[in-house]
Scaffold this active site. Structure first.
Site, PDB file in Angstrom:
ATOM      1  CG  HIS A 142      37.284   1.059  54.998  1.00  0.00           C
ATOM      2  ND1 HIS A 142      37.244   2.015  54.014  1.00  0.00           N
ATOM      3  CD2 HIS A 142      36.868   1.680  56.129  1.00  0.00           C
ATOM      4  CE1 HIS A 142      36.837   3.164  54.518  1.00  0.00           C
ATOM      5  NE2 HIS A 142      36.604   2.999  55.806  1.00  0.00           N
TER       6      HIS A 142
ATOM      7  CG  HIS B 150      34.793   2.927  60.290  1.00  0.00           C
ATOM      8  ND1 HIS B 150      33.697   3.708  59.962  1.00  0.00           N
ATOM      9  CD2 HIS B 150      35.625   2.998  59.229  1.00  0.00           C
ATOM     10  CE1 HIS B 150      33.871   4.225  58.758  1.00  0.00           C
ATOM     11  NE2 HIS B 150      35.031   3.805  58.289  1.00  0.00           N
TER      12      HIS B 150
ATOM     13  CG  ASN C 154      32.841   2.559  54.821  1.00  0.00           C
ATOM     14  OD1 ASN C 154      33.220   2.770  55.960  1.00  0.00           O
ATOM     15  ND2 ASN C 154      32.889   3.484  53.876  1.00  0.00           N
TER      16      ASN C 154
ATOM     17  CB  CYS D 285      40.318   7.835  54.115  1.00  0.00           C
ATOM     18  SG  CYS D 285      41.089   9.256  54.921  1.00  0.00           S
TER      19      CYS D 285
ATOM     20  NE  ARG E 279      32.214  10.492  57.738  1.00  0.00           N
ATOM     21  CZ  ARG E 279      33.386   9.872  57.735  1.00  0.00           C
ATOM     22  NH1 ARG E 279      34.366  10.275  56.930  1.00  0.00           N
ATOM     23  NH2 ARG E 279      33.586   8.811  58.512  1.00  0.00           N
ATOM     24  CG  ASP E 280      33.622   6.695  55.286  1.00  0.00           C
ATOM     25  OD1 ASP E 280      34.329   7.142  54.375  1.00  0.00           O
ATOM     26  OD2 ASP E 280      34.014   5.839  56.086  1.00  0.00           O
TER      27      ASP E 280
END
Length: 310
Positions: free
Chosen positions: A209, A207, A249, A240, A13-14
């Site tokens: 980065h 979460h 990430n 993002c 996803r990310d």
């Protein structure tokens, strides 16, 4: 006994959402299977957002459907509004991830709603999910918790207020997200402590980065403050689309190496994890995958806490 730490892989996803070239559904599934084979049991496989805004996620329903066939895998999907949550639920996701930005300006850029307005919408989403026949876990993310590329500093009181609002809305778990990677260990410590004071054990995960190269240092501080779940992304992919300057990430491979070396059992097989890169690399731009361990190799001194070393 080694202490268990859960690594949630968010690459499908990310990691992929900013990749312009569409990755075939079959390739995403092959990658998810390879990640699962390496021992990852929590994977965020897609997001139910506008395909016009994030075209890479247009096949999320198909990806979720196939991921559900993988035995022992907990399938996560992100949704930012009620329509997306309904679609994620219909697809069968086990965990629906809902983001709320503590930065009002980032919230408007991300979901076209201010933070307060979005809190009300999230309450409606959770209420709808709770009324459905199949139970689903709701993980809410306090995004921009450590700074914002649009607004700059995000006051700690705003982060705490957002987390408390998510708790009141009925979140099962809360994540603090360093959406743009501006955090440093002292900020992580102070923010985690303040949010723990406000919502207690609902705060489960970070979460992180790696924009400033401090992602793993921030993870260590999270560990020291009692966090036992972390999102990470193979090869450090990600960012993002609505937060300018956000880079990837923290690298799953490096995080697993660090945690296992420190005596934290992730139950992820590091050699198998490195091998899983081959499943997605051909579908990515050259040089997209990074990481210290993948470049240097696993040192002979590596002794994984969970004993996973095939």
């Amino acid at each position: 006994m080694s202490e268990r730490v859960t690594v949630t892989e968010v690459g499908p996803r990310d990691g992929l959402q900013l990749i312009a070239q569409p990755v075939p559904t079959e390739a995403k599934i092959a990658w998810i299977k390879a990640l699962h084979a390496a021992g990852l049991r929590d994977i965020e496989v897609g997001s139910f957002v506008s395909p016009r805004l994030v075209p890479q996620m247009a096949d999320s329903a198909a990806v979720v459907a196939q991921a559900l066939r993988i035995e022992g895998l907990t399938v996560y999907a992100l949704a930012a509004n009620l329509k997306g949550a309904m679609a994620a639920y219909a697809a069968g996701a086990h965990v629906i991830v809902i983001p709320l930005s503590a930065s009002d300006r980032h919230s408007r850029a991300n979901v076209n709603k201010g933070t307060l307005e979005h809190i009300a919408a999230i309450g409606d989403i959770i209420e709808w999910l709770r009324a459905q026949p199949r139970p689903v876990r709701v993980d809410c993310v306090t995004a921009s918790a450590f700074g914002c590329s649009v607004a700059g500093t995000v006051p700690l009181k705003d982060v705490v207020a957002a987390a408390k609002a998510l708790a009141l809305a009925g979140a099962d778990r809360i994540t603090l997200a360093d959406t743009v990677g501006y955090a440093h260990p002292a900020l992580v410590q102070g923010t985690v402590r303040a949010v723990q004071d406000a919502v207690g054990p609902l705060l489960h995960k970070l979460h992180l980065h790696d924009t400033m190269g401090l992602g793993l240092a921030n993870a260590v501080m999270g560990l020291q403050e009692g966090i036992r779940e972390f999102d990470a992304c193979m090869g450090g992919l990600g960012g993002c689309p609505f937060a300018p300057g956000a880079s990837g990430n923290i690298v799953t491979e490096d995080l697993v190496f660090m945690l296992e070396s420190m005596g934290c059992a992730t139950h992820v097989d590091l050699p198998a994890l490195l091998a899983a890169r081959a499943a997605i690399a051909p579908h990515l731009p050259a040089g997209a995958l990074r990481g210290g361990v993948p470049v240097a190799g696993i040192p002979s001194t590596y002794r994984p806490a969970s004993g996973c070393m095939h």
